[in-house]
Scaffold this motif. Structure first.
Motif, PDB file in Angstrom:
ATOM      1  N   ARG A 258      52.749  63.623  40.340  1.00 44.03           N
ATOM      2  CA  ARG A 258      52.114  62.859  39.272  1.00 44.03           C
ATOM      3  C   ARG A 258      50.801  62.323  39.828  1.00 44.03           C
ATOM      4  NH1 ARG A 258      55.987  59.682  38.012  1.00 44.03           N
ATOM      5  NH2 ARG A 258      55.310  57.808  39.104  1.00 44.03           N
ATOM      6  N   ASP A 291      52.499  66.494  36.549  1.00 42.49           N
ATOM      7  CA  ASP A 291      52.833  65.710  35.360  1.00 42.49           C
ATOM      8  C   ASP A 291      51.593  64.989  34.809  1.00 42.49           C
ATOM      9  OD1 ASP A 291      54.023  64.294  33.346  1.00 42.49           O
ATOM     10  OD2 ASP A 291      55.667  63.502  34.570  1.00 42.49           O
ATOM     11  N   ARG A 293      51.703  63.822  31.588  1.00 40.06           N
ATOM     12  CA  ARG A 293      52.192  63.065  30.430  1.00 40.06           C
ATOM     13  C   ARG A 293      51.830  61.587  30.568  1.00 40.06           C
ATOM     14  NH1 ARG A 293      58.375  64.080  30.710  1.00 40.06           N
ATOM     15  NH2 ARG A 293      57.830  63.760  32.902  1.00 40.06           N
ATOM     16  N   ASP A 457      59.604  65.804  23.707  1.00 42.97           N
ATOM     17  CA  ASP A 457      59.595  64.601  24.539  1.00 42.97           C
ATOM     18  C   ASP A 457      59.978  63.400  23.677  1.00 42.97           C
ATOM     19  OD1 ASP A 457      59.258  63.081  26.799  1.00 42.97           O
ATOM     20  OD2 ASP A 457      57.092  62.947  26.652  1.00 42.97           O
ATOM     21  N   GLU A 462      65.728  56.503  28.141  1.00 48.84           N
ATOM     22  CA  GLU A 462      65.170  56.618  29.487  1.00 48.84           C
ATOM     23  C   GLU A 462      65.322  58.032  30.045  1.00 48.84           C
ATOM     24  OE1 GLU A 462      63.399  54.133  30.627  1.00 48.84           O
ATOM     25  OE2 GLU A 462      63.935  53.063  28.791  1.00 48.84           O
ATOM     26  N   ASN A 463      65.919  58.933  29.276  1.00 48.78           N
ATOM     27  CA  ASN A 463      66.079  60.312  29.731  1.00 48.78           C
ATOM     28  C   ASN A 463      64.729  61.031  29.713  1.00 48.78           C
ATOM     29  OD1 ASN A 463      68.882  59.926  29.891  1.00 48.78           O
ATOM     30  ND2 ASN A 463      69.149  60.501  27.739  1.00 48.78           N
ATOM     31  N   ASP A 464      64.544  61.925  30.652  1.00 50.99           N
ATOM     32  CA  ASP A 464      63.307  62.703  30.733  1.00 50.99           C
ATOM     33  C   ASP A 464      63.625  64.135  30.306  1.00 50.99           C
ATOM     34  OD1 ASP A 464      60.951  63.996  31.355  1.00 50.99           O
ATOM     35  OD2 ASP A 464      60.598  62.822  33.171  1.00 50.99           O
ATOM     36  N   GLU A 465      63.568  64.354  28.981  1.00 53.91           N
ATOM     37  CA  GLU A 465      63.957  65.653  28.447  1.00 53.91           C
ATOM     38  C   GLU A 465      63.052  66.776  28.932  1.00 53.91           C
ATOM     39  OE1 GLU A 465      65.232  62.442  25.591  1.00 53.91           O
ATOM     40  OE2 GLU A 465      63.315  63.000  26.512  1.00 53.91           O
ATOM     41  N   LEU A 467      61.038  67.021  31.815  1.00 52.08           N
ATOM     42  CA  LEU A 467      61.210  67.358  33.229  1.00 52.08           C
ATOM     43  C   LEU A 467      62.587  67.958  33.491  1.00 52.08           C
ATOM     44  CD1 LEU A 467      60.221  67.401  36.133  1.00 52.08           C
ATOM     45  CD2 LEU A 467      60.947  65.011  36.356  1.00 52.08           C
ATOM     46  N   ASP A 468      63.619  67.326  32.956  1.00 50.68           N
ATOM     47  CA  ASP A 468      64.974  67.845  33.169  1.00 50.68           C
ATOM     48  C   ASP A 468      65.131  69.231  32.565  1.00 50.68           C
ATOM     49  OD1 ASP A 468      65.610  65.516  34.456  1.00 50.68           O
ATOM     50  OD2 ASP A 468      66.659  64.608  32.760  1.00 50.68           O
TER      51      ASP A 468
END
Length: 478
Positions: A258, A291, A293, A457, A462-465, A467-468
């Motif tokens: 990042r 990243d 974002r 997105d 708090e999930n990082d859809e 990246l995951d």
């Protein structure tokens, strides 16, 4: 204008984060106090600045009518002018009026920023704000943060109305205070700078709210009390935009970088990029994820240095860069810039009103033994702004990497290259786009950067859809 100057200066530094904003808000409000909220301007002064605003926008903007017609702009201007009836107006009232004029250009980089000074004075004096933040997904305003004491409103519930006004109508009242090329972009800014702040700006202080909520198909009406703007909102929340820098390894085969905003102290930024790629080179992962974002953008000098580590040939950051020079810009350059530099020298050399191209030339990639040669993925979302969107398009157009995530709200073809000037009577600062940036491919389809790999997105948890989801695809593919 002291607060806005300091706020902008802090935002441009590498170490800017929400905690420093909170301390800054408390500190600066002590200096400003009631002086800001009590500031008044005569009707004649406001009308004078309004006329100067119109004429100066036409003189300074690269193409004021690129996204609106002159007729629509003039009709909106006349409507705003009619609203100036009082003999005395506050700074907040003047900013709100002038924003409505500037935003009609539908250009995010041509703007009068949120009224920071009045808001700080209001917040520090115990002022209260609406307690719900929202994310706008599929045309619905979904509760992203609930800062109220009413725990019966869950995250993800749809906000349908506030005090009897449908949420679409609430947004329509707010939109004229936000400069942006399209509705998708306005909504992204409304998410990022938050509904509580904009609601206060447009509707003023309110102590209680009646909200209509839909959750799991069930409608309900809830009562909410306003929360203290400083202690119960600003001091608790984190911004959507992220400026920090980081390098981690989600797995032995993948590095995650990042780079943070493309601004601050350039030497420190380059040191971070150098050290990051030295570490990546030593570990030799097959995949690199960059990243971008929630990135506020910045300057091409920063982003090009990042790109030099993944480029395999000389590159530009834009296929074409044009400027429009004018008397106001020239005076700005004489007072604030190094006029021996070719870029600024060109502004002074051309006749006022002239539009011309400036070629920054090609940038060379890093030597083979330094640059990264594996697979590159670049994450973007609707909060990848300005130079972040330009950089993503640059990487995509040259084939230096694949773009992953959701379409950016900002176009990679930008009316940007901001400079600022003050209105003579009120001292209000105006940002204006003096240039036009055309993406490397030359494509101009009035769209954001479209990902090669689309992953939605969500801002509600708090999930990082993104990246995951990418890591899962990498794992399954390789």
């Amino acid at each position: 204008m002291f607060a806005q100057k300091v706020f902008k200066a802090m935002a441009d530094t590498k170490v800017f984060n929400i905690h420093r904003v909170k301390h800054f808000l408390v500190f600066i409000s002590c200096l400003l106090g009631l002086q800001i909220s009590a500031q008044q301007f005569s009707r004649s002064a406001v009308l004078s600045d309004l006329e100067y605003l119109r004429s100066s926008l036409e003189a300074t903007h690269f193409d004021l009518y690129a996204y609106t017609s002159k007729k629509a702009f003039e009709e909106n201007y006349s409507e705003v002018r009619k609203q100036i009836k009082s003999d005395s107006l506050t700074l907040l009232e003047v900013i709100n009026l002038f924003q409505r004029v500037v935003s009609r250009a539908n250009n995010a980089h041509t703007r009068i920023v949120f009224p920071v000074q009045p808001y700080i004075a209001y917040a520090e004096s115990g002022g209260r704000v609406f307690p719900l933040e929202v994310a706008i997904e599929n045309g619905k305003a979904l509760v992203r943060k609930n800062w109220s004491t009413n725990a019966s409103i869950p995250i993800g519930a749809e906000l349908k109305a506030i005090n009897g006004m449908p949420i679409d109508e609430v947004f329509r009242e707010i939109y004229p205070q936000i400069s942006a090329e399209r509705l998708y972009f306005k909504n992204a800014q409304l998410e990022g700078f938050t509904l509580p702040r904009f609601y206060w700006q447009v509707f003023g202080e309110q102590q209680e709210f009646q909200v209509e909520i839909v959750h799991n198909g069930r409608h309900s009406t809830q009562e909410l009390k306003a929360i203290k703007a400083m202690e119960e909102f600003e001091m608790k929340r984190d911004d959507i935009l992220k400026r920090d820098r980081d390098l981690v390894y989600p797995s032995n085969s993948t590095a995650y970088l990042r780079p943070g905003e493309f601004g601050g102290e350039e030497d420190l930024y380059r040191q971070f990029i150098d050290s990051a790629f030295a570490d990546i080179h030593a570990k030799m992962p097959d995949n690199l994820i960059i990243d971008l974002r929630n990135n506020p953008g910045g300057d091409d000098a920063f982003s090009d240095y990042l790109v030099s580590y993944i480029a395999d040939k000389p590159f530009k950051w834009a296929s074409r860069f044009q400027l429009k020079t004018n008397d106001i810009l020239k005076e700005h350059v004489r007072q604030t810039k190094d006029t021996t530099e070719a870029y600024w020298k060109s502004v002074l050399a051309h006749k006022s009103g002239a539009v011309y191209e400036f070629d920054f030339g090609y940038h060379e990639p890093q030597p083979q033994d330094k640059r990264y040669n594996g697979r590159v993925y670049v994450l973007v979302n609707r909060h990848s702004y300005s130079q972040a969107a330009v950089t993503a398009s640059q990487i995509q157009d040259y084939g230096f990497g694949q773009i992953v995530g959701e379409e950016t709200a900002e176009f990679p073809n930008l009316y940007a290259s901001i400079f600022s000037y003050k209105l003579p009577e009120t001292g209000i600062n105006v940002d204006v786009s003096k240039g036009k940036i055309q993406r490397v491919s030359g494509t101009d389809n009035k769209m954001g950067v479209i990902p090669d790999i689309r992953i939605k997105d969500h801002l509600l948890d708090e999930n990082d859809e993104v990246l995951d989801g990418l890591l899962k695809q990498i794992e399954n593919k390789f």
